[in-house]
Motif scaffolding. Structure first.
Motif, PDB file in Angstrom:
ATOM      1  N   GLN A  87      -9.332   0.414  -4.047  1.00 55.16           N
ATOM      2  CA  GLN A  87      -8.834  -0.524  -3.096  1.00 55.16           C
ATOM      3  C   GLN A  87      -7.536  -0.553  -2.859  1.00 55.16           C
ATOM      4  N   ASN A  88      -6.677  -0.278  -3.882  1.00 52.42           N
ATOM      5  CA  ASN A  88      -5.221  -0.232  -3.609  1.00 52.42           C
ATOM      6  C   ASN A  88      -4.839   0.870  -2.957  1.00 52.42           C
ATOM      7  N   ARG A  89      -5.299   2.060  -3.261  1.00 52.78           N
ATOM      8  CA  ARG A  89      -4.906   3.168  -2.466  1.00 52.78           C
ATOM      9  C   ARG A  89      -5.356   3.172  -0.803  1.00 52.78           C
ATOM     10  N   LEU A  90      -6.531   2.677  -0.972  1.00 45.28           N
ATOM     11  CA  LEU A  90      -7.086   2.586   0.589  1.00 45.28           C
ATOM     12  C   LEU A  90      -6.291   1.605   1.421  1.00 45.28           C
ATOM     13  N   TRP A  91      -5.998   0.560   0.963  1.00 45.71           N
ATOM     14  CA  TRP A  91      -5.275  -0.550   1.541  1.00 45.71           C
ATOM     15  C   TRP A  91      -3.796   0.024   1.904  1.00 45.71           C
ATOM     16  N   LEU A  92      -3.135   0.589   0.833  1.00 47.26           N
ATOM     17  CA  LEU A  92      -1.952   1.049   1.046  1.00 47.26           C
ATOM     18  C   LEU A  92      -1.735   2.032   2.053  1.00 47.26           C
ATOM     19  N   SER A  93      -2.542   3.117   2.367  1.00 49.25           N
ATOM     20  CA  SER A  93      -2.734   3.929   3.062  1.00 49.25           C
ATOM     21  C   SER A  93      -3.116   3.411   4.319  1.00 49.25           C
ATOM     22  N   VAL A  94      -3.755   2.646   4.637  1.00 45.22           N
ATOM     23  CA  VAL A  94      -4.475   1.930   6.090  1.00 45.22           C
ATOM     24  C   VAL A  94      -3.263   1.374   6.669  1.00 45.22           C
ATOM     25  N   VAL A  95      -2.213   0.649   5.779  1.00 45.30           N
ATOM     26  CA  VAL A  95      -1.029  -0.118   6.260  1.00 45.30           C
ATOM     27  C   VAL A  95       0.159   0.581   6.424  1.00 45.30           C
ATOM     28  N   LEU A  96       0.528   1.397   5.250  1.00 46.77           N
ATOM     29  CA  LEU A  96       1.580   1.938   5.212  1.00 46.77           C
ATOM     30  C   LEU A  96       2.022   3.182   6.367  1.00 46.77           C
ATOM     31  N   ILE A  97       0.770   3.895   6.353  1.00 45.61           N
ATOM     32  CA  ILE A  97       0.825   5.023   7.298  1.00 45.61           C
ATOM     33  C   ILE A  97       1.884   4.750   8.685  1.00 45.61           C
ATOM     34  N   PRO A  98       0.779   3.915   9.139  1.00 44.44           N
ATOM     35  CA  PRO A  98       1.419   3.409  10.485  1.00 44.44           C
ATOM     36  C   PRO A  98       2.812   2.844  10.583  1.00 44.44           C
ATOM     37  N   LEU A  99       2.844   1.976   9.246  1.00 43.43           N
ATOM     38  CA  LEU A  99       4.463   1.377   9.281  1.00 43.43           C
ATOM     39  C   LEU A  99       5.432   2.344   9.113  1.00 43.43           C
ATOM     40  N   VAL A 100       5.312   3.364   8.017  1.00 43.71           N
ATOM     41  CA  VAL A 100       6.118   4.299   7.859  1.00 43.71           C
ATOM     42  C   VAL A 100       6.581   5.331   9.055  1.00 43.71           C
ATOM     43  N   TRP A 101       5.523   5.551   9.823  1.00 41.81           N
ATOM     44  CA  TRP A 101       5.737   6.404  10.977  1.00 41.81           C
ATOM     45  C   TRP A 101       6.424   5.570  11.856  1.00 41.81           C
ATOM     46  N   GLY A 102       6.316   4.344  12.169  1.00 46.14           N
ATOM     47  CA  GLY A 102       7.044   3.325  13.213  1.00 46.14           C
ATOM     48  C   GLY A 102       8.239   3.318  12.595  1.00 46.14           C
ATOM     49  N   TYR A 103       8.557   3.084  11.269  1.00 47.32           N
ATOM     50  CA  TYR A 103       9.936   2.926  10.727  1.00 47.32           C
ATOM     51  C   TYR A 103      10.780   4.241  11.175  1.00 47.32           C
ATOM     52  N   PHE A 104      10.132   5.367  10.794  1.00 48.06           N
ATOM     53  CA  PHE A 104      10.907   6.768  11.027  1.00 48.06           C
ATOM     54  C   PHE A 104      11.370   6.632  12.822  1.00 48.06           C
ATOM     55  N   SER A 105      10.480   6.433  13.449  1.00 50.15           N
ATOM     56  CA  SER A 105      10.674   6.594  14.859  1.00 50.15           C
ATOM     57  C   SER A 105      11.816   5.622  15.075  1.00 50.15           C
ATOM     58  N   LEU A 106      11.830   4.431  14.507  1.00 52.54           N
ATOM     59  CA  LEU A 106      12.568   3.342  15.148  1.00 52.54           C
ATOM     60  C   LEU A 106      14.177   3.982  14.716  1.00 52.54           C
ATOM     61  N   ILE A 107      14.263   4.261  13.523  1.00 48.65           N
ATOM     62  CA  ILE A 107      15.681   4.687  12.931  1.00 48.65           C
ATOM     63  C   ILE A 107      15.763   6.020  13.449  1.00 48.65           C
ATOM     64  N   ASN A 108      15.208   6.791  13.880  1.00 45.95           N
ATOM     65  CA  ASN A 108      15.489   8.383  14.169  1.00 45.95           C
ATOM     66  C   ASN A 108      15.911   8.144  15.597  1.00 45.95           C
ATOM     67  N   GLN A 109      16.985   8.875  16.040  1.00 42.42           N
ATOM     68  CA  GLN A 109      17.227   8.938  17.353  1.00 42.42           C
ATOM     69  C   GLN A 109      18.054  10.374  17.663  1.00 42.42           C
TER      70      GLN A 109
END
Lengths: 695, 350, 480
Positions: free
Chosen positions: C301-323
């Protein structure tokens, strides 16, 4: 201002008093149809469980109910004058001058930023217009009266520089400064340790006599009422249910609630196997859930539908007794002398093999000498000093002691929240004293679990009951699916006799006793073999205590658990434990079977402790032993024997041995050990503290 | 107690060093220096020219070294050229013999605050003049703000839920919700504008620098005081209501102490412990107000030079301003700590 | 077209309003006077006296205050309702009321639904028991809806950047000299010194605040919580270091920090982006630890939840700081979801930076308090890991004070954003945000009031609303 003219009627007359609190939406009746009178020089007890309205009565007498409180019926007469008709100025003249009050929390009732002397002197300066000098002299005199050492220094001190017992004496002194006609004491000793409590109670009793003050003594503890009062009034859910003299109510009770209350408290004759306590079924009704008719009806053994649940029930006098009244329709019909239908008697379980072995355990802390300003020399606090004992399967070992005795520290070390300084703890022969909780394997953790003291704190307020138990199951690796764990959680709720529907409740929807049951279920969720119960019932009401205690023992019997029962309450300890360990300032001063510890020879501290515990039984005779002073701070323990500063036997030991040497642990009989310098003859000369008069 | 002050002072000095170092880095970032070179030299300098200008003027050294020199903990830089010796502590270029006479250390520890490129003047003298102006402003702000805030807070808090409480609390919430640039604008609009026509006060405080009068000085003082007042009053009220519900107040009441004596003798001292800290910690925020109000009312004080220095890349002046404001903040924090201990016997005598 | 007067056909309401306000003022004064002069009622009333009509002058004056308040409120409501019906016929007020129609609808819907279901809405539902809280919430949501609808060009009457000749510094209600088809005919709140519509700029300014302030506060909370929990829970050296750093930032005068941090030069060095990279990483850390602590015992369950939450977050994070074209530029253009202009980013970062130490201190204090509770001890004795205890046992029980502070802090952030605008820091010069508008308007304040006052009152009412909301929440959460 001068006191009111001489008056020879009752000091206080409360007649059909009703008090309600008003919230934005509704009226909450707190006290209904309450009457009591206090004669000059008389001490009247007001007893009942929390929420029964006894403190509200006191505040009503002081006319200090706050913004939301209102007297909605009846009146309160003080020396014949109706208090409600007095103006604010007249009232102020009476407060502190004619009526004084003592509260539960001494620390909170003293102004932290004002010197003690000032706070005391204020009273005669306001009411009698005394000058500074006279007021100071008066303060000095009263502080001497409450037996505080070094009164002049006391007057110069701030409240935080005093110990709890000293603070309470100051509060008493403040109340007595103007020699009031009536003293109201609202649970004055609840926050104090047992031996300190005994001294304060004695002081109150003596001073009451000396100053000729009438007293209204509010307490939940029947034993204390017995020791201090002439008459008492039992309250239940906002009403007085029985009123009479001590001997009448204690020995010739005429209300089912009074009877049930006495049956649910552990008196010296009680025994968990032969004479188990009878818990009062059900729960205390909330103010807006009070039933029709008799408030106690739903929990009463004598309840008669169609009669007890109809209309208001009046107080009716008990024929033949003086001023004895009861609020029971059936009191003439009930056979009060009928023996208790005994609850199921149980076989005494035999203790099995040794599960837990503690050997010479020591726990020292290093603390900075000065917490705020930091730095400075470090001090070593010896929280546990050479603790040794063994606990067996299905055995109850009670650890008894007052604050600072090291019982909680020991629990922490056992649980792995702290590691030991020296010595060993063996669980099934494996050392665990140096293994912190993070390094323990799941089996060890689930084997040793704990039940906590404060029911309002033991559950996470923002998680459902079921979720909290399931979390414990998850951590203990129980089952392979959420389904398994859910099933097990429901079974655990059954085990602690809670409805399964409680799984989805939030903790705030539960009563104190129910929360404590959830706490027990959580502790047993991983099949615990050793359960440390840290004062599990001391914060609960008397009528609930018995039920929770019974539950704990029932589970213990079923699961063959070793129960380490930490408590300061010797009555309950005597009732349920197999063996007792008495601790004082980190030392084990006495250890033995329950019978051995509760009968002579005693360790002097055990002796004093036994004498200090109030017992609600008129047939019990106690030796009167009052310890001087307070418990020394664990930061700064006395030299030699830890108890030597308060010991009444100290003079019997030659050569000042007590002040220089820590006594050796001596084996008296098989399994009974005492840490004392007293010679065998002296110990043999000790007489029992508690004797039950032959009936 | 002595040890306590010593420790606090130690932490304070460490904090001051850290903060000034951060400011030093931020003001000495490459683009800032480049801008400095171009304003001091000429605007069409090539990159090499900029670099050589910076190197010649000691800006090419590592930041830590520069910081040490500015602080006066490291010897100032010197550079020998054909014309003579120049350096941090040497004005212009001088022959070697005279240059040898110059001080080796010249940082703020030695009282050398540097030279302002914006005002073409010694930083120390600019700061002292402007700080004087602001000090006068702050004095009046405190005189108005602190007593009125405490009185409002105590009056509101002594009877929780009463009419006085509700009205005063509304006023204090309103003032905390009104930052200086809003209240200033509204006050100017009401009291000085020709449209409204009240014209009680002057819309600028320029003349107040030489000749402060009620007419030209009251509005700026009021503007700063209002914002801080609401906050302190609310803290005092919260503290007062808490104290008024404490057991010992009930003890006093049931001892027969009259209401005003309860407030004055029993509650006040306990209730003022918390707001005292708050007042002292208000100083960093007051500086905010000072900058806004000095801009708004055109009063040339400390806040005004801050805006000027920052807007004109005046590095030395900006550094000096940071030092002064950081020290002011830290000293008030120290006073607040000591005062807290002094007011609270529970801590003082332990 | 004729210029609009303030009230047009509903001018008959003006004397009534004046009456109501006058009465309100007088009665409040009388009320205060009477209640401080007359002695307080004794807490005890004789039996039977429940809730009857007020008798004394004290109660009477209280009643008058209530009536006067109701009258005033009713008149104001009448202005709005009649204005809605008559539109420009009811003058500027009517026109504005009509332009704000979507906001009114949204507010009425929101309040109706919330009050209908308040039993089931927890703390939010209880807010509707407190008049103070409701007023605050109403004010806040008014500006939130105004901002959102304004962003969809629903409310504004003109392009906030368009300069129409002939309307420079013109008073409210001035008609357009040469209206084209489809143009709104008036400058409702007049024109500013560049002949732009003040009303539209104010509405657009609301969006600037609504889009930055809550988000910046949220990030400040993430950072403050992620650091404050361990500092309070573990104490010791971690606490000493983190507290020192927090105090360091707190000792920095905010305005100085802004002047040092929010400059084009700093943006060039890429410093704001590095700071953003650090500050915006806190939500990632927060959620990773949150999930990991919860599902430690169930790896799947841990892996499932981590991937569900983290993938969009990480993507958003990179988009945010990347310019593109800046120091941090590693993400291919096609993957970069959004770009934030350097100016906005630096404003955002510095506001987060200034706010997080205070949040840190609050969280730390709350944690130190809550960690002494028995349920924390219970978690420890069943072998829970520290992060589980911090995030699942401590944090949920600190939520009350944190929510209250969150509201206050959004208000404070709004003030900070205004300060930045006022000094022209960070935001583009033509930006319609309230701070910049106030700054431009103040220069001509002695002659023209109308450009500076609308944004000033807008900011004032929003921050006031947030303060009242926080007060209401505090009051209600204490009743538990």
């Amino acid at each position: 201002m001068s006191k009111m003219a001489e008056y020879d009627g009752p000091i206080l007359e409360i007649d059909k008093l009703s008090i309600s609190f008003f919230t934005r939406r509704h009226e909450i009746p707190a006290v209904m149809d309450f009457s009591v009178s206090v004669q000059p020089g008389e001490a009247v007890g007001l007893v009942g469980e929390s929420g029964c309205g006894k403190s509200t009565v006191a505040l009503g007498v002081m006319q200090d109910l706050g913004k939301n409180g209102r007297i909605v019926g009846g009146n309160i007469r003080f020396k014949g004058r109706d208090l409600a008709e007095m103006s604010a100025d007249e009232l102020r003249d009476i407060r502190g001058n004619e009526i004084a009050m003592i509260y539960q929390e001494p620390m909170a009732s003293l102004n932290p930023a004002m010197k003690i002397g000032r706070q005391l002197m204020e009273v005669p300066m306001i009411h009698e217009g005394l000058g500074e000098k006279e007021a100071y002299d008066r303060a000095l005199e009263v502080v001497t009266d409450v037996r505080l050492p070094d009164p002049e220094r006391m007057l110069q001190a701030y409240p935080h520089q005093l110990s709890g017992g000293q603070q309470q004496r100051i509060v008493i002194a403040m109340a007595l400064m103007s020699k009031p006609a009536l003293l109201i004491l609202d649970e004055p000793t609840t926050a104090l340790d047992v031996t300190v409590e005994a001294a304060v109670v004695e002081l109150v009793r003596d001073l009451g006599k000396k100053y000729g003050t009438s007293m209204l003594f509010i307490s939940h503890n029947l034993g204390l009422i017995l020791e201090t009062c002439d008459r008492l009034c039992v309250m239940y859910s906002g009403e007085a249910v029985e009123r009479g003299s001590i001997s009448e109510v204690f020995d010739d009770m005429q209300h089912p609630y009074t009877q049930a209350l006495f049956r649910s408290i552990p008196l010296p004759g009680a025994d968990k196997n032969a004479h188990p306590l009878v818990a009062i079924p059900g729960n205390f009704p909330l103010p807006h859930e009070r039933p029709q008719g008799c408030n106690f009806g739903p929990r009463c053994d004598y309840f008669e539908p169609g009669r007890c649940d109809q209309g208001e029930i009046e107080m009716s006098p008990v024929a033949g007794n003086d001023r004895h009244a009861t609020r029971c329709l059936k009191h003439l019909e009930i056979d009060w002398a009928a023996p208790i239908t005994l609850a199921e008697q149980k076989e005494k379980t035999q203790p099995g093999k040794v599960v837990l072995q503690v050997d010479n355990l020591k726990k020292y802390y290093e603390v900075a000498a000065n917490a705020l300003f930091g730095g400075g020399a470090k001090r070593v606090v010896k929280a546990n000093e050479t603790l040794s004992f063994a606990a067996r399967e299905s055995e109850t070992l009670a650890i008894v002691g007052e604050s600072g005795c090291g019982k909680s520290t020991f629990a922490k070390v056992l649980m792995g929240l702290e590691t030991a300084t020296e010595g060993e703890i063996l669980l099934d022969g494996n050392n665990i004293e140096q293994t912190a909780i993070e390094d323990r394997d799941t089996r060890t953790i689930s084997d040793v679990q704990m039940v906590f003291q404060n029911p309002f704190d033991t559950l996470n307020p923002s998680m459902t009951v079921g979720r909290q138990i399931i979390r414990a199951l998850e951590v203990f690796d129980f089952g392979s699916s959420d389904q398994d764990r859910k099933q097990r959680m429901l079974e655990l709720l059954d085990l602690v006799k809670l409805p399964r529907a409680f799984a989805n409740r939030m903790p705030r929807q539960l009563s104190g006793g129910q929360k404590q049951r959830v706490g027990i279920a959580r502790a047993f969720s991983g099949g615990a073999r050793i359960v440390v119960a840290d004062e599990p019932v001391s914060a609960l009401d008397v009528s609930v205590q018995a039920a929770v205690t019974d539950l704990l023992m029932e589970i213990q019997r079923k699961e063959k658990t070793t129960l380490l029962f930490i408590s300061h309450d010797l009555s309950i300890v005597r009732y349920l434990s197999d063996r007792v360990m008495v601790m004082y300032l980190g030392h084990v001063v006495e250890l033995g079977d329950t019978d051995q510890v509760f009968s002579p020879p005693y360790h002097p501290y055990t002796e004093a402790l036994l004498s200090a515990v109030p017992i609600a039984d008129t047939s019990v005779e106690k030796q009167h032993i009052v310890l001087e002073g307070d418990i020394p701070s664990a930061m700064d323990p006395p030299s030699g024997c830890p108890f030597q500063t308060r010991c009444r036997w100290k003079s019997e030991v030659p050569g000042g041995l007590c002040e220089t040497t820590v006594p050796p642990t001596r084996e008296m009989q098989a399994g009974h050990q005492i840490k004392c310098h007293l010679s065998d003859e002296m110990l043999a000369r000790m007489s029992p503290v508690i004797t039950v008069a032959a009936e | 107690m002595g040890l306590f002050i010593l420790r606090r002072s130690g932490v304070m000095i460490l904090t001051a060093l850290c903060l000034t170092f951060i400011v030093f880095i931020l003001t000495n970032l490459e683009p800032n220096l480049e801008k400095l070179a171009k304003t001091q030299g000429n605007f069409r300098m090539s990159d090499e020219a900029v670099n050589s200008w910076l190197n010649n003027n000691g800006y090419g050294q590592p930041t830590v070294v520069k910081y040490g020199q500015w602080l006066g903990a490291l010897p100032g830089w010197t550079r020998t050229t054909e014309e003579g010796v120049t350096g941090r502590c040497i004005t212009g270029t001088q022959p070697e013999a005279e240059a040898g006479q110059a001080a080796r250390f010249c940082g703020i520890l030695q009282g050398e605050w540097g030279y302002s490129t914006r005002f073409k003047d010694d930083v120390a003298s600019i700061i002292s003049v402007r700080l004087g102006n602001t000090g006068y402003l702050m004095l009046w702000v405190l005189v108005i703000m602190v007593p009125s805030a405490l009185i409002i807070g105590v009056l509101a808090g002594m009877r929780e839920g009463s009419v006085t409480d509700r009205s005063l609390s509304t006023v204090s919430i309103l003032t905390t919700a009104t930052p200086e640039y809003v209240s200033g604008v509204i006050l100017i609009a009401i009291f000085t504008s020709s449209t409204v026509g009240l014209k009680w006060f002057k819309g600028t405080a320029t003349s107040a620098m030489e000749n402060p009068t009620f007419e030209n000085f009251f509005l700026p003082v009021l503007t700063i005081a209002l914002y801080g007042m609401g906050y302190i009053a609310r803290m005092t009220r919260a503290s007062m209501t808490e104290v008024m519900t404490a057991q010992y107040i009930r003890t006093a009441r049931l001892k027969g102490v009259s209401f005003h004596n309860i407030v004055l003798k029993h509650a006040l001292r306990n209730a003022l412990i918390a707001p005292f800290t708050v007042i002292m910690l208000q100083f960093p925020w007051l500086l905010n107000g000072v900058v806004i109000v000095e801009t708004l009312f055109n009063y040339k004080g400390f806040g005004w030079i801050l805006v000027e220095a920052a807007g004109n890349n005046d590095i030395e002046l900006l550094l000096a301003i940071s030092v002064v404001s950081v020290v002011v903040v830290l000293v008030t924090q120290l006073i607040s700590d000591i005062g807290y201990v002094y007011l609270n016997p529970r801590i003082r005598i332990s | 077209m004729d210029p609009l007067s303030w009230t047009g056909q509903i001018a008959f309401l003006n004397p009534v309003l004046a009456l109501g306000l006058g009465l309100l003022g007088l009665s409040v004064l009388a009320w205060i006077g009477l209640s401080s002069l007359l002695p307080e009622n004794r807490a005890i009333t004789p039996s039977g006296a429940g809730l009857s009509l007020p008798t004394g002058p004290r109660e009477l004056s209280g009643l008058v205050v209530r009536l006067a308040f109701l009258l005033t409120a009713a008149v104001i409501a009448a202005y709005l309702v009649l204005g809605l019906a008559l539109g420009t016929g009811a003058g500027i007020i009517g026109a504005i009321a009509q332009r704000l129609l979507p906001v009114w609808i949204a507010l009425v819907l929101l309040f109706a639904l919330s009050i209908r279901f308040k039993q089931r809405l927890g703390l939010y539902g209880k807010l509707f028991d407190s008049p103070i809280g409701m007023i605050g919430f109403g004010l806040v949501m008014f500006w939130v809806f105004t901002g959102i609808f304004g962003a969809f060009d629903l409310i504004i009457t003109h392009d906030p950047l368009a300069q129409l000749s002939g309307l420079k510094n013109k008073v409210p209600g001035t008609p357009l000299p040469r209206p084209e088809d489809g143009d709104f005919q008036w400058y409702l709140l007049g024109g500013d010194n560049l002949a732009r519509d003040v009303f539209s700029r104010m509405v657009k300014g609301a969006w600037e605040v609504v889009k930055i302030a809550p988000l910046a506060t949220l990030f400040a909370f993430m950072a403050g919580i992620t650091l404050g929990l361990p500092a309070g829970y573990f104490g010791g050296r971690i606490d000493t270091i983190l507290s020192f750093l927090a105090n360091l930032i707190l000792a920095f005068p905010v305005i100085l920090l802004f002047y040092l941090l929010v400059t084009p030069e700093i943006v060039q060095t890429g410093l704001p982006q590095y700071m953003a990279a650090v500050l915006f990483a806190f939500p990632l850390i927060f959620f990773t630890v949150l999930i990991n602590a919860r599902f430690r015992t169930q790896p799947q369950q841990n892996r499932l939840w981590l991937s569900v939450v983290l993938i969009p977050l990480v993507w958003g994070y990179f988009s945010l700081i990347n310019q593109t074209g800046s120091k941090i530029n590693f993400l291919p253009q096609s993957l970069d979801l959004f770009n934030i202009p350097g100016g906005i980013l630096v404003v955002f970062v510095s506001v987060v930076f200034v706010n997080s130490p205070t949040v840190f201190r609050i969280v730390r204090g709350l944690t130190m308090d809550i960690k002494t509770r028995d349920y924390v001890a219970a978690a420890q004795t069943r072998g829970e890991r520290p992060w589980y205890i911090m995030l699942w046992e401590v944090l949920p029980n600190a939520r009350g004070p944190l929510i209250v502070d969150f509201c206050l802090r959004i208000g404070y952030t709004t003030i900070l954003l205004g300060t930045l605008g006022f000094f022209g820091l960070g935001l583009p010069p033509e930006s319609p945000d309230w701070g910049s508008t106030i700054n431009e308007g103040r220069k001509l304040l002695a002659i023209y009031l109308h450009p500076a006052l609308p944004p000033a009152f807008a900011l004032l009412s929003l921050v006031l609303g947030l303060n009242l909301l926080a007060d209401g929440l505090r009051e209600e959460s204490m009743k538990d």
